[in-house]
Design an enzyme around this catalytic site. Structure first.
Site, PDB file in Angstrom:
ATOM      1  N   THR A  70       0.828  -1.208   0.000  1.00 26.10           N
ATOM      2  CA  THR A  70       0.000   0.000   0.000  1.00 26.10           C
ATOM      3  C   THR A  70       0.861   1.257   0.000  1.00 26.10           C
ATOM      4  OG1 THR A  70      -1.787  -1.162   1.128  1.00 26.10           O
ATOM      5  CG2 THR A  70      -1.795   1.248   1.292  1.00 26.10           C
ATOM      6  N   ASN A 142      -5.204  -9.112  -8.508  1.00 23.74           N
ATOM      7  CA  ASN A 142      -5.309  -9.821  -7.232  1.00 23.74           C
ATOM      8  C   ASN A 142      -6.523 -10.736  -7.147  1.00 23.74           C
ATOM      9  OD1 ASN A 142      -6.011  -6.914  -7.310  1.00 23.74           O
ATOM     10  ND2 ASN A 142      -7.144  -7.383  -5.445  1.00 23.74           N
ATOM     11  N   GLN A 172       1.107  -9.225  -6.322  1.00 27.08           N
ATOM     12  CA  GLN A 172       0.665 -10.611  -6.509  1.00 27.08           C
ATOM     13  C   GLN A 172       1.601 -11.390  -7.439  1.00 27.08           C
ATOM     14  OE1 GLN A 172      -2.017 -12.162  -5.042  1.00 27.08           O
ATOM     15  NE2 GLN A 172      -2.763 -10.359  -3.965  1.00 27.08           N
ATOM     16  N   GLY A 193       5.731  -7.983   1.366  1.00 30.93           N
ATOM     17  CA  GLY A 193       6.297  -9.187   1.975  1.00 30.93           C
ATOM     18  C   GLY A 193       5.309 -10.323   2.159  1.00 30.93           C
ATOM     19  N   THR A 230      12.729   4.787  10.601  1.00 28.83           N
ATOM     20  CA  THR A 230      13.744   3.778  10.912  1.00 28.83           C
ATOM     21  C   THR A 230      13.500   2.526  10.079  1.00 28.83           C
ATOM     22  OG1 THR A 230      13.843   4.616  13.162  1.00 28.83           O
ATOM     23  CG2 THR A 230      14.767   2.425  12.781  1.00 28.83           C
ATOM     24  N   CYS A 315      -9.515  -6.289   0.689  1.00 30.61           N
ATOM     25  CA  CYS A 315      -8.725  -5.073   0.798  1.00 30.61           C
ATOM     26  C   CYS A 315      -9.145  -4.226   1.989  1.00 30.61           C
ATOM     27  CB  CYS A 315      -8.824  -4.265  -0.485  1.00 30.61           C
ATOM     28  SG  CYS A 315     -10.495  -4.009  -0.991  1.00 30.61           S
TER      29      CYS A 315
END
Ligand code: PLP
Length: 366
Positions: A70, A142, A172, A193, A230, A315
């Protein structure tokens, strides 16, 4: 619980779990710090960048870690919109479609097969040759899994709007279909991921050579000033480990299971519709319509029987509704169910899922 909802989130791979734990074991440290422990975490982060870059054949400096698909999608669209008009396909994930629409972007229709209409794209490109800044088309959808013709799209953009950036949401498709960043004209690629066996909350933007995007997040100048915050070294290491493992996955085996599932469904449900099956598809997805069977009821009945599937994409938190992809394809989506397989799916799982689904359909049809 049988799980055929891998397109929503797939099982964490052991390699990713180990990589994550190994970085945590280094102890608390901010990878931007100067002391030895910070440098060890920094080394893990940079190794992850190299490994992920290696999966795509790009230089490590072209990989920017983000919080997921996103964020990467929002980043590409907003950077594009700040320079001109955004063109986006009618089947984009909301992470692209919502900011693109909000920026006044122009939607490119898809054909009934669920593949971008190249003639329509060409016409819009010609009409916006002077102000188009970004074309965003996902590498594979998707819901249907339909693989989009990225080389042809990039070639059209290069011919008509050479200054326009091509972005693709590869969330995807990554590791299942080749995506050529740079060489083929793809300037920016979004990754996530948890769709490839890594953890949730880590993703990446991969930039073509010479491509820079105005940053979305401003702050401490991390990630070479491209993405403040970070860096999540443990997440990045797990993402890279998952990417390497997923790149070597035997996807033909998974494709065999998907085809077996589809064939079994077709044999039992003679009016079954498989959306997008005329297009080249990811081997992991099947998006089916069953007349007179409302998708939300089928999802609930399957869940009670021990099978996790979804109606369209997931979603927004648990939302199961009408599918934007089906609407764009001009199809009636009242009975659309998404069954998606993953690296951990077994033959036994598929056969048991088939029995449950057929039983649910028979019961719902009375
Ligand atoms: N793009 C596509 C095509 C997706 O399928 C998803 C997740 O479902 C996303 C983007 C969002 O990715 P993330 O969950 O990492 O934010």
């Amino acid at each position: 619980m049988l799980y055929l909802d891998h397109a929503a989130s797939t099982a964490l791979r052991p390699e990713a779990r180990t990589a994550f734990a190994d970085v945590l074991a280094l102890g608390p440290a901010n990878p931007t710090g100067a002391h030895a422990r910070a440098q060890a975490v920094r080394a893990a982060l940079e190794l992850a960048r190299e490994r992920l870059a290696g999966c795509l054949g790009v230089l490590p400096g072209r990989v920017v870690f983000t919080s997921g698909g996103t964020e990467s999608d929002n980043w590409a669209v907003r950077a594009g919109a700040s320079r001109g008009v955004v063109l986006y396909s009618a089947i984009e994930h909301p992470a692209v479609a919502v900011p693109a629409r909000a920026s006044g972007g122009i939607e490119i229709p898809v054909c009934r097969s669920g593949v971008v209409d190249l003639d329509a794209l060409e016409a819009v490109l010609r009409a916006h040759a002077s102000d188009a800044a970004l074309v965003s088309v996902m590498a594979a959808n998707n819901e249907t899994g339909a693989v989009q013709p990225l080389p042809e799209i990039a070639a059209l953009v290069r011919d008509i709007c050479p200054d326009c950036l091509v972005h693709t949401d590869g969330v995807q498709a990554f590791t299942k279909e080749p995506i050529d960043v740079g060489g083929s004209g793809i300037g920016a690629l979004s990754l996530s991921g948890h769709k490839i066996g890594g953890p949730v909350g880590i993703g990446a933007m991969v930039l073509g050579q010479e491509v820079e995007l105005e940053p979305l997040l401003l702050g401490g100048g991390q990630e070479r000033g491209r993405r403040a915050g970070t860096p999540d070294a443990a997440g990045a290491s797990a993402l890279a480990a998952a990417a390497v493992a997923s790149t070597h996955e035997d996807w033909a085996r998974v494709g065999f299971l998907r085809d077996r599932l589809e064939a079994g469904l077709r044999a039992e449900i003679d009016d079954l519709v498989v959306y997008g099956c005329e297009a080249p598809r990811l081997v992991t997805h099947t998006f089916i319509g069953i007349p007179q069977v409302p998708a939300d009821m089928a999802v609930i009945a399957c869940d009670r029987a021990g099978l996790a599937i979804s109606a369209g994409s997931s979603c927004s938190s648990g939302a199961q509704g009408a599918s934007g992809t089906l609407a764009a394809m001009g199809a009636d989506g009242s009975g659309a169910l998404r069954l998606s397989l993953g690296w951990s799916t077994s033959l036994d799982e598929v056969d048991r899922a088939l029995d449950i689904l057929v039983d649910v359909v028979l019961k719902l049809r009375g």
